[in-house]
Scaffold this motif. Sequence first.
Motif, PDB file in Angstrom:
ATOM      1  N   ASN A  19      60.074  69.859  50.458  1.00 53.75           N
ATOM      2  CA  ASN A  19      58.913  69.964  49.588  1.00 53.75           C
ATOM      3  C   ASN A  19      58.438  68.550  49.223  1.00 53.75           C
ATOM      4  N   LEU A  24      63.895  70.019  47.443  1.00 55.65           N
ATOM      5  CA  LEU A  24      64.179  71.303  48.084  1.00 55.65           C
ATOM      6  C   LEU A  24      64.000  71.182  49.590  1.00 55.65           C
ATOM      7  N   VAL A  36      66.198  78.473  51.194  1.00 57.95           N
ATOM      8  CA  VAL A  36      65.883  77.229  50.498  1.00 57.95           C
ATOM      9  C   VAL A  36      67.176  76.643  49.933  1.00 57.95           C
ATOM     10  N   PHE A  38      69.071  73.021  47.931  1.00 57.55           N
ATOM     11  CA  PHE A  38      68.821  71.801  47.180  1.00 57.55           C
ATOM     12  C   PHE A  38      69.060  70.625  48.112  1.00 57.55           C
ATOM     13  N   LEU A  45      69.939  77.703  47.302  1.00 57.58           N
ATOM     14  CA  LEU A  45      69.281  78.238  46.117  1.00 57.58           C
ATOM     15  C   LEU A  45      68.948  79.712  46.330  1.00 57.58           C
ATOM     16  N   GLY A  46      68.375  80.044  47.487  1.00 59.48           N
ATOM     17  CA  GLY A  46      68.043  81.446  47.705  1.00 59.48           C
ATOM     18  C   GLY A  46      67.513  81.701  49.088  1.00 59.48           C
ATOM     19  N   THR A  47      67.243  82.976  49.361  1.00 56.45           N
ATOM     20  CA  THR A  47      66.694  83.365  50.661  1.00 56.45           C
ATOM     21  C   THR A  47      65.501  84.283  50.443  1.00 56.45           C
ATOM     22  N   TYR A  48      64.592  84.274  51.397  1.00 50.38           N
ATOM     23  CA  TYR A  48      63.380  85.083  51.312  1.00 50.38           C
ATOM     24  C   TYR A  48      63.540  86.249  52.261  1.00 50.38           C
ATOM     25  N   ARG A  49      63.720  87.429  51.690  1.00 50.92           N
ATOM     26  CA  ARG A  49      63.977  88.584  52.536  1.00 50.92           C
ATOM     27  C   ARG A  49      62.699  89.374  52.727  1.00 50.92           C
ATOM     28  N   SER A  64      55.236  73.109  45.000  1.00 51.86           N
ATOM     29  CA  SER A  64      56.483  73.814  45.319  1.00 51.86           C
ATOM     30  C   SER A  64      56.542  75.200  44.715  1.00 51.86           C
ATOM     31  N   LEU A  65      55.386  75.843  44.534  1.00 52.92           N
ATOM     32  CA  LEU A  65      55.416  77.205  44.003  1.00 52.92           C
ATOM     33  C   LEU A  65      55.209  78.253  45.084  1.00 52.92           C
ATOM     34  N   VAL A  81      58.126  80.783  45.581  1.00 57.57           N
ATOM     35  CA  VAL A  81      59.295  79.961  45.922  1.00 57.57           C
ATOM     36  C   VAL A  81      60.451  80.194  44.955  1.00 57.57           C
ATOM     37  N   GLN A  82      60.128  80.356  43.684  1.00 58.44           N
ATOM     38  CA  GLN A  82      61.185  80.434  42.685  1.00 58.44           C
ATOM     39  C   GLN A  82      61.933  81.751  42.709  1.00 58.44           C
ATOM     40  N   THR A  83      61.203  82.869  42.842  1.00 55.85           N
ATOM     41  CA  THR A  83      61.887  84.155  42.714  1.00 55.85           C
ATOM     42  C   THR A  83      62.223  84.788  44.054  1.00 55.85           C
ATOM     43  N   GLY A  84      61.590  84.299  45.130  1.00 55.35           N
ATOM     44  CA  GLY A  84      61.846  84.926  46.426  1.00 55.35           C
ATOM     45  C   GLY A  84      60.995  86.158  46.659  1.00 55.35           C
TER      46      GLY A  84
ATOM     47  N   TRP B  81      66.922  76.747  38.258  1.00 54.02           N
ATOM     48  CA  TRP B  81      66.412  78.046  38.683  1.00 54.02           C
ATOM     49  C   TRP B  81      67.571  78.953  39.031  1.00 54.02           C
ATOM     50  N   PHE B  84      68.492  83.545  44.078  1.00 60.27           N
ATOM     51  CA  PHE B  84      67.854  84.806  44.448  1.00 60.27           C
ATOM     52  C   PHE B  84      68.141  85.115  45.909  1.00 60.27           C
ATOM     53  N   ALA B  87      71.598  84.683  47.984  1.00 58.66           N
ATOM     54  CA  ALA B  87      72.450  83.744  47.259  1.00 58.66           C
ATOM     55  C   ALA B  87      72.900  84.274  45.918  1.00 58.66           C
TER      56      ALA B  87
END
Lengths: 326, 246
Positions: A19, A24, A36, A38, A45-49, A64-65, A81-84, B81, B84, B87
């Motif tokens: 980013n 990120l 995503v 750090f 941090l997380g994955t986008y399903r 980065s939103l 980006v934050q919540t997936g 944060w 999600f 993870a």
Amino acid sequence: MRPILMKGHERPLTFLKYNRDGDLLFSCAKDHTPTVWFADNGERLGTYRGHNGAVWSCDVSRDSLRLVTASADQTAKLWNVQTGAQLFSFNFGSPARSVDFSVGDKLAVITTDPFMELSSAIHVKRIAKDPSEQIGESVLVIKGPQGRINRAVWGPLNKTIISAGEDAVIRIWDSETGKLLEESDKENGHRKTITSLCKSADGSHFLTGSLDKSAKLWDIRSLTLIKTYVTERPVNAVAMSPLLDHVVLGGGQDASAVTTTDHRAGKFEAKFFDKILQEEIGGVKGHFGPINALAFNPDGKSFSSGGEDGYVRLHHFDADYFNIKI
Amino acid sequence: MHIVGQPNKLRWGELEEDDPEDLDFLLPPSMEIGPDENGIKRQIDYKFNDDGHKVKITTTTRVRKLANAHLSKRAVERRSWRKFGDAVHEDVGSRLTMVSTEEILLERPMHPGSKPEETKVAGDSLAQLVKGGAVLMVCRTCGKKGDHWTSRCPYKDLASPTDAIADKPAASEMASAAAGKGGTYVPPGLRAGADRTGIDVRRRNEENSVRVANLSEDTREPDLQELFGTLVSLPVLMWPSIRERA
């Protein structure tokens, strides 16, 4: 340096993107789930399903939103980006390959592959500030290149779109009318499929990597060839340092070298070249398979590589990297 | 005065004598030896294990700084944060992210024709070391190495080191010709003049090899292993082709 190994993907990596703030790192792979991390310690941090096919590329907005991803499941999706959470899905008639936000993040250029009777195309979509108002219609559709378009990016001030792909020709299009403005030379252009494209930090020039074992540096306005970097391997990914005059190429293994037994594992390397002198500075080994993705952190102090082995390797440079002299 | 049946009961009268053995039920205080110059921190704790014995636990940790992270204000917010997607259920031992155990360097390309650092021939290596301005450390036992003194020689147990050394300078020239002399098949990538991308091991073998001639015709591999086993841990034996004399 001690690279940080991140094994979040079960399939080969396809694309890596930092980013704007450099904290990120987004990774795309053939395993349907963009992830995503750090960028300092490699913590996930997380994955986008949501995707049902290999994810070929992604881009993140400047704040980065918003994340946009292009996938082989014939969609390009917009994510929070934050919540997936998935905000919107653009549907196409063929697999989506490359995606790039414009300066200002109000537009996005998405390319689609040739599929059955459909030829490959470049779509420009408007991105609404409020995701609930997002519509799926294209502002502009450009057709013309034969074969797959592997990468399409915005030119300076969003006035142009630059595309490169399987036919080894780089094209500059007007982003409002869709007219073809420039085409790269056949003689000094690439000879085989262009696999990757990377813009410089200031947007004045860009680098293309090709399966013809070379990478070329071009001026973004006039499409003049500035430099050529030659390697021994087909180039799958390219990156430019925003801090020093270095260019990094990542690639695969030439088919003829496959059967030669070599006891060293982890020998696929990212090759560093001096941007101006075109000479090789060195290589960073470690991947167990061809390197498919490369990205530099915007601060220029670290870079990451993604390989066919499913690993993302995050390298923070030692102090002596910044003192290299040829 | 001791009461039978209560052997462990301590009386204040007994405690008054400064008798350290009676204070066995107390544990010494835990200590923390702060990070030394290598960044190593030691934590010493004492506790009772299941058998009632006193146990000393020493935990040695090294905190290593990998990089400086200058985070902008927004980046600091993003650090907090919530996780999600996949993870969410990440346990601490998930091992997704690991620091490599190997130190990876940006390897500078070698100019063709220069020798790699580790494969040096006897006389040359010493001369090169002197040229480099380094301290010239010569070991009397193995003679060829320049990085340790005699008392620290890893090859201390050599039977007749001087003979081996005498052979080496003469042998080194012949050793380079040893490559093709074997009747073994050499793959195209490894033949002389081939495009060399993975030949380090081979080159090392050639330059560190010793040619031993005039051996009895009955000599077999186990004999050679016995003879040279003390010199080399894993000898790679290459047999020359047998030439019929007319």
